[in-house]
Design a protein around this motif. Sequence first.
Motif, PDB file in Angstrom:
ATOM      1  N   TYR A 225       0.822  -1.207   0.000  1.00 55.40           N
ATOM      2  CA  TYR A 225       0.000   0.000   0.000  1.00 55.40           C
ATOM      3  C   TYR A 225       0.859   1.261   0.000  1.00 55.40           C
ATOM      4  O   TYR A 225       0.487   2.271  -0.595  1.00 55.40           O
ATOM      5  N   THR A 226       2.007   1.210   0.645  1.00 56.38           N
ATOM      6  CA  THR A 226       2.920   2.360   0.632  1.00 56.38           C
ATOM      7  C   THR A 226       3.412   2.623  -0.780  1.00 56.38           C
ATOM      8  O   THR A 226       3.455   3.771  -1.228  1.00 56.38           O
TER       9      THR A 226
ATOM     10  N   LYS B 145      -7.656   8.237  -4.723  1.00 56.07           N
ATOM     11  CA  LYS B 145      -6.860   7.017  -4.550  1.00 56.07           C
ATOM     12  C   LYS B 145      -5.953   7.152  -3.322  1.00 56.07           C
ATOM     13  O   LYS B 145      -5.777   6.195  -2.568  1.00 56.07           O
ATOM     14  N   MET B 146      -5.395   8.339  -3.130  1.00 57.55           N
ATOM     15  CA  MET B 146      -4.519   8.564  -1.976  1.00 57.55           C
ATOM     16  C   MET B 146      -5.286   8.365  -0.673  1.00 57.55           C
ATOM     17  O   MET B 146      -4.778   7.743   0.262  1.00 57.55           O
ATOM     18  N   GLU B 147      -6.505   8.891  -0.592  1.00 53.81           N
ATOM     19  CA  GLU B 147      -7.304   8.758   0.627  1.00 53.81           C
ATOM     20  C   GLU B 147      -7.606   7.291   0.931  1.00 53.81           C
ATOM     21  O   GLU B 147      -7.473   6.837   2.071  1.00 53.81           O
TER      22      GLU B 147
ATOM     23  N   ARG C 146      -3.542   1.470   4.268  1.00 56.28           N
ATOM     24  CA  ARG C 146      -2.182   1.347   4.793  1.00 56.28           C
ATOM     25  C   ARG C 146      -2.185   1.511   6.318  1.00 56.28           C
ATOM     26  O   ARG C 146      -1.490   0.780   7.024  1.00 56.28           O
TER      27      ARG C 146
ATOM     28  N   ALA D 288       0.273   7.026  -6.359  1.00 58.32           N
ATOM     29  CA  ALA D 288      -0.911   7.897  -6.416  1.00 58.32           C
ATOM     30  C   ALA D 288      -0.533   9.348  -6.120  1.00 58.32           C
ATOM     31  O   ALA D 288      -1.076  10.274  -6.724  1.00 58.32           O
TER      32      ALA D 288
ATOM     33  N   LEU E 254       0.540   4.011  -2.760  1.00 62.55           N
ATOM     34  CA  LEU E 254       0.255   5.377  -2.310  1.00 62.55           C
ATOM     35  C   LEU E 254       1.268   6.359  -2.902  1.00 62.55           C
ATOM     36  O   LEU E 254       0.894   7.444  -3.357  1.00 62.55           O
ATOM     37  N   ASN E 255       2.520   5.990  -2.902  1.00 66.05           N
ATOM     38  CA  ASN E 255       3.560   6.852  -3.496  1.00 66.05           C
ATOM     39  C   ASN E 255       3.275   7.105  -4.970  1.00 66.05           C
ATOM     40  O   ASN E 255       3.449   8.224  -5.467  1.00 66.05           O
TER      41      ASN E 255
ATOM     42  N   LEU F  91      -6.001   4.572  -0.190  1.00 66.89           N
ATOM     43  CA  LEU F  91      -4.773   3.822   0.114  1.00 66.89           C
ATOM     44  C   LEU F  91      -4.198   4.189   1.482  1.00 66.89           C
ATOM     45  O   LEU F  91      -3.651   3.329   2.181  1.00 66.89           O
ATOM     46  N   THR F  92      -4.341   5.439   1.876  1.00 70.44           N
ATOM     47  CA  THR F  92      -3.865   5.858   3.199  1.00 70.44           C
ATOM     48  C   THR F  92      -4.636   5.119   4.288  1.00 70.44           C
ATOM     49  O   THR F  92      -4.045   4.621   5.254  1.00 70.44           O
TER      50      THR F  92
END
Length: 157
Positions: free
Chosen positions: A87-88, A102-104, A110, A94, A91-92, A106-107
């Motif tokens: 997920y990290t 997508k960032m929200e 994660r 995204a 996220l990177n 995945l955060t």
Amino acid sequence: MGRNRQPVALIEAKGKKHLSKKEKEEREKTEVKVDLKNVEIPSYLPKKLKKEFEEIAAKLLKVGIMTELDEDCLARYLLARKQYLLYTKLLNKAVREGDISKMEKLTSMRDKEAKQCRSCGNDLGLTVTSRCKLIMPPAPEPTPKKNKFLEKFGNDG
């Protein structure tokens, strides 16, 4: 709520409380003694994680922390860690793409894996703070050898 009950060996190692012989015997009778050192890798672990399992389990067995009862906890730790790293990475990607939704998502995912990883890591003594809470009874100090010469003639200088 009271404190967690501690083994007699730990109480004696700390030296903060005196127990009578009767108290020691009673407490030792009620202590759970686990000698399950035949740790096996859970079959559901992927091949890549089996080697990591062996390495960490060997270290924990050497320290005397792990038993057969902890196999699943270590497996959950490794699986959560693998997902956290995945997920990290996503996220990177995204973040580089600027995809806020997508960032929200995945955060959040994660963070859940990080909590699972931390929880299992604490249970197994894999974090600094959890290791600080582990107090191992000190090894007995070797008795010094007697020096017959000094006994006979004294130690005057």
